[in-house]
Design a protein around this motif. Structure first.
Motif, mmCIF file in Angstrom:
data_model
loop_
_atom_site.group_PDB
_atom_site.id
_atom_site.type_symbol
_atom_site.label_atom_id
_atom_site.label_comp_id
_atom_site.label_asym_id
_atom_site.label_seq_id
_atom_site.Cartn_x
_atom_site.Cartn_y
_atom_site.Cartn_z
ATOM 1 N N VAL A 190 5.841 18.257 -4.401
ATOM 2 C CA VAL A 190 4.756 18.477 -5.116
ATOM 3 C C VAL A 190 4.011 19.673 -5.240
ATOM 4 O O VAL A 190 3.737 20.580 -5.985
ATOM 5 N N ASP A 191 3.833 20.117 -3.834
ATOM 6 C CA ASP A 191 3.340 21.625 -3.328
ATOM 7 C C ASP A 191 4.126 22.576 -3.833
ATOM 8 O O ASP A 191 3.539 23.643 -4.432
ATOM 9 N N ALA A 192 5.594 22.683 -3.755
ATOM 10 C CA ALA A 192 6.411 23.373 -4.024
ATOM 11 C C ALA A 192 6.502 23.687 -5.503
ATOM 12 O O ALA A 192 6.577 24.987 -6.041
ATOM 13 N N LEU A 193 6.468 22.663 -6.232
ATOM 14 C CA LEU A 193 6.465 22.622 -7.813
ATOM 15 C C LEU A 193 5.073 23.151 -8.331
ATOM 16 O O LEU A 193 5.051 24.013 -9.255
ATOM 17 N N GLU A 194 3.898 23.011 -7.735
ATOM 18 C CA GLU A 194 2.660 23.462 -8.033
ATOM 19 C C GLU A 194 2.696 24.862 -7.899
ATOM 20 O O GLU A 194 2.149 25.750 -8.552
ATOM 21 N N SER A 195 3.254 25.297 -6.887
ATOM 22 C CA SER A 195 3.324 26.891 -6.568
ATOM 23 C C SER A 195 4.342 27.541 -7.204
ATOM 24 O O SER A 195 3.633 28.563 -7.893
ATOM 25 N N GLN A 196 5.290 26.964 -7.629
ATOM 26 C CA GLN A 196 6.442 27.778 -8.816
ATOM 27 C C GLN A 196 5.413 27.789 -10.056
ATOM 28 O O GLN A 196 5.447 28.722 -11.037
ATOM 29 N N HIS A 232 0.880 -1.090 0.069
ATOM 30 C CA HIS A 232 -0.077 0.062 -0.053
ATOM 31 C C HIS A 232 0.915 1.120 -0.058
ATOM 32 O O HIS A 232 0.616 2.178 -0.813
ATOM 33 N N LEU A 233 1.866 1.304 0.945
ATOM 34 C CA LEU A 233 2.704 2.495 0.875
ATOM 35 C C LEU A 233 3.503 2.568 -0.417
ATOM 36 O O LEU A 233 3.619 3.730 -1.079
ATOM 37 N N ALA A 234 3.962 1.483 -0.892
ATOM 38 C CA ALA A 234 4.792 1.473 -2.217
ATOM 39 C C ALA A 234 4.087 2.093 -3.456
ATOM 40 O O ALA A 234 4.358 2.804 -4.124
ATOM 41 N N HIS A 235 2.511 1.555 -3.401
ATOM 42 C CA HIS A 235 1.562 2.132 -4.467
ATOM 43 C C HIS A 235 1.411 3.594 -4.115
ATOM 44 O O HIS A 235 1.530 4.429 -5.078
ATOM 45 N N ALA A 236 1.509 4.055 -2.976
ATOM 46 C CA ALA A 236 1.134 5.652 -2.922
ATOM 47 C C ALA A 236 2.221 6.238 -2.920
ATOM 48 O O ALA A 236 2.187 7.375 -3.700
ATOM 49 N N GLN A 237 3.432 6.035 -2.732
ATOM 50 C CA GLN A 237 4.454 6.727 -3.030
ATOM 51 C C GLN A 237 4.797 6.549 -4.502
ATOM 52 O O GLN A 237 5.442 7.546 -5.029
ATOM 53 N N GLY A 238 4.641 5.441 -5.279
ATOM 54 C CA GLY A 238 4.576 5.427 -6.804
ATOM 55 C C GLY A 238 3.989 6.445 -7.297
ATOM 56 O O GLY A 238 4.100 7.043 -8.499
ATOM 57 N N ASN A 239 2.722 6.794 -6.968
ATOM 58 C CA ASN A 239 1.774 7.543 -7.649
ATOM 59 C C ASN A 239 2.403 9.173 -7.376
ATOM 60 O O ASN A 239 2.196 9.820 -8.154
ATOM 61 N N VAL A 240 2.860 9.393 -6.021
ATOM 62 C CA VAL A 240 3.411 10.608 -5.813
ATOM 63 C C VAL A 240 4.726 10.798 -6.796
ATOM 64 O O VAL A 240 5.027 12.001 -7.344
ATOM 65 N N GLU A 241 5.441 9.939 -6.742
ATOM 66 C CA GLU A 241 6.316 10.019 -7.920
ATOM 67 C C GLU A 241 6.079 10.485 -9.159
ATOM 68 O O GLU A 241 6.725 11.221 -9.986
ATOM 69 N N VAL A 242 4.958 9.737 -9.893
ATOM 70 C CA VAL A 242 4.643 10.021 -11.081
ATOM 71 C C VAL A 242 4.142 11.539 -11.213
ATOM 72 O O VAL A 242 4.558 12.400 -12.058
ATOM 73 N N ARG A 243 3.534 11.976 -10.257
ATOM 74 C CA ARG A 243 3.097 13.314 -10.180
ATOM 75 C C ARG A 243 4.401 14.231 -10.132
ATOM 76 O O ARG A 243 4.287 15.336 -10.778
ATOM 77 N N VAL A 244 5.514 13.964 -9.441
ATOM 78 C CA VAL A 244 6.610 14.614 -9.204
ATOM 79 C C VAL A 244 7.235 14.918 -10.582
ATOM 80 O O VAL A 244 7.721 15.703 -11.035
ATOM 81 N N ASP A 245 7.379 13.758 -11.259
ATOM 82 C CA ASP A 245 8.006 13.505 -12.515
ATOM 83 C C ASP A 245 7.249 14.530 -13.615
ATOM 84 O O ASP A 245 7.906 15.340 -14.421
ATOM 85 N N ARG A 246 5.855 14.286 -13.619
ATOM 86 C CA ARG A 246 5.405 15.109 -14.598
ATOM 87 C C ARG A 246 5.446 16.576 -14.248
ATOM 88 O O ARG A 246 5.377 17.525 -15.307
ATOM 89 N N LEU A 247 5.476 16.897 -12.989
ATOM 90 C CA LEU A 247 5.349 18.424 -12.819
ATOM 91 C C LEU A 247 6.683 18.839 -12.880
ATOM 92 O O LEU A 247 7.022 20.189 -13.462
ATOM 93 N N GLU A 248 7.658 18.138 -12.929
ATOM 94 C CA GLU A 248 9.241 18.592 -13.031
ATOM 95 C C GLU A 248 9.456 18.693 -14.317
ATOM 96 O O GLU A 248 10.121 19.688 -14.710
ATOM 97 N N GLY A 249 8.742 18.050 -15.216
ATOM 98 C CA GLY A 249 8.840 18.116 -16.522
ATOM 99 C C GLY A 249 8.323 19.319 -16.922
ATOM 100 O O GLY A 249 8.665 20.012 -18.045
ATOM 101 N N GLN A 250 7.275 19.674 -16.625
ATOM 102 C CA GLN A 250 6.268 20.771 -16.998
ATOM 103 C C GLN A 250 7.067 21.941 -16.549
ATOM 104 O O GLN A 250 7.268 23.095 -17.356
ATOM 105 N N MET A 251 7.785 22.029 -15.242
ATOM 106 C CA MET A 251 8.411 23.299 -14.798
ATOM 107 C C MET A 251 9.723 23.347 -15.731
ATOM 108 O O MET A 251 10.092 24.605 -16.059
ATOM 109 N N ARG A 252 10.481 22.186 -16.290
ATOM 110 C CA ARG A 252 11.483 22.484 -17.227
ATOM 111 C C ARG A 252 11.152 23.138 -18.348
ATOM 112 O O ARG A 252 11.855 24.109 -18.814
#
Length: 326
Positions: A83-89, A19-39
């Motif tokens: 994720v919160d920091a990236l969304e704010s930026q 369960h934790l691994a699945h939640a962590q994986g979802n957050v990492e996908v969001r982080v990767d997507r947001l970091e790509g958009q930020m770049r």
């Protein structure tokens, strides 16, 4: 069947790890997507030299180490903060892009309006010259601006022709011959004859202007560009035409003469004087201070070395009266 407590907790921990691994994986996908958009946004908003990116002032928190596989809540919390920091930026950069686009639209609209106004003024000027119109600017004029007319300076050089034989100088207009007294005044002006017809025509017109016979001087100066288009006195004749019109109370026509001399013969020996007197004619017409200040700016920028002391004093006085600033 009884399950011992030790075995129960082992099974419970084993079930929580996926369960934790699945939640962590979802957050990492969001982080990767947001970091790509930020770049992508950084490449659009913060382009550096040679295509390098300029790092933003605010950046997401970097992970200290690889926490995958560790069944703890700290990794998920860290990723959520990133994720919160990236969304704010991303939100801030989006706002900056929208503001820049709005400013660019304003600048484009302002330039378009200025170009339209300038084209209309030039067209009105050309139409006025062809039909004898008197308007220099287009549209309704604002309230007159109180100003004092700069002191004018007579030309420093006076023609000194010799000879008394009649030349090709244009005869005075017919209106002067209808008044016997004025006809005598015109006849009293000596017509020079030096062998240079263009020079003689200019000197005769200048003598008429000195005698305050402005209509006759106007007719004389108008004939010179037509009869002697390549003569060295054309710039002076066109400038003196403006002065004759200005002195006879026709500042609207004087504006056209001065502007035409500066526009067609910018390197003529009296182009700078035409700009100087153009500002005075506009002042008499109660034109906006912005137009008059532009003429003074053009005069000092294009002909800084041709202004006499008297003209420099007149320019300073005129700029002060129109509140042109430095």
């Amino acid at each position: 069947m009884r399950i011992c407590p030790t075995m129960f907790f082992i099974l419970l921990g084993t079930a929580a790890v996926p369960h934790l691994a699945h939640a962590q994986g979802n957050v990492e996908v969001r982080v990767d997507r947001l970091e790509g958009q930020m770049r992508a946004v950084q490449r659009k908003v913060f382009p550096g030299a040679n295509g390098k990116l300029i790092e933003p002032d605010i950046s997401g928190q970097e992970a200290v180490g690889d926490t995958r596989g560790t069944p703890s809540g700290s990794a998920v919390t860290d990723l959520t903060a990133r994720v919160d920091a990236l969304e704010s930026q991303l939100s801030s950069l989006t706002g900056q892009i929208e503001q820049n686009q709005f400013k660019l639209r304003q600048m484009d609209e302002g330039f378009t309006a200025y170009k339209r106004s300038t084209d209309a003024r030039l067209k009105a000027l050309e139409d006025g010259r062809s039909t004898g119109g008197t308007s220099f600017g287009g549209g309704d004029e604002p309230a007159p601006i109180a100003s004092s007319r700069p002191s004018t300076a007579r030309p420093t050089t006076r023609p000194t022709p010799s000879g008394t034989v009649p030349s090709r100088a244009t005869p005075p207009p017919v209106s002067s011959t209808r008044d016997p007294a004025r006809a005598q005044q015109v006849a009293a002006i000596e017509k020079p004859s030096t062998g240079d017809d263009g020079e003689d025509a200019y000197n005769y017109g200048y003598r008429l202007w000195e005698a305050k016979l402005y209509p006759e001087a106007e007719a004389q100066f108008r004939s010179i560009p037509k009869d002697f288009p390549n003569h060295r006195r054309v710039s002076r004749a066109q400038n003196m035409l403006g002065r004759a019109l200005l002195d006879s109370g026709k500042p609207n026509l004087a504006v056209l003469a001065f502007y035409d001399n500066y526009r067609t013969l910018p390197k003529g020996d009296r182009a700078h004087e035409s700009l100087y007197y153009l500002a005075q004619a506009l002042t008499q017409l109660k034109k906006p201070a912005s137009e008059i200040c532009k003429v003074y700016d053009e005069l000092t920028d294009v002909y800084p070395d041709k202004l006499s002391d008297a003209m420099k004093t007149g320019v300073a006085r005129g700029r002060a009266a129109q509140k042109c600033g430095k």
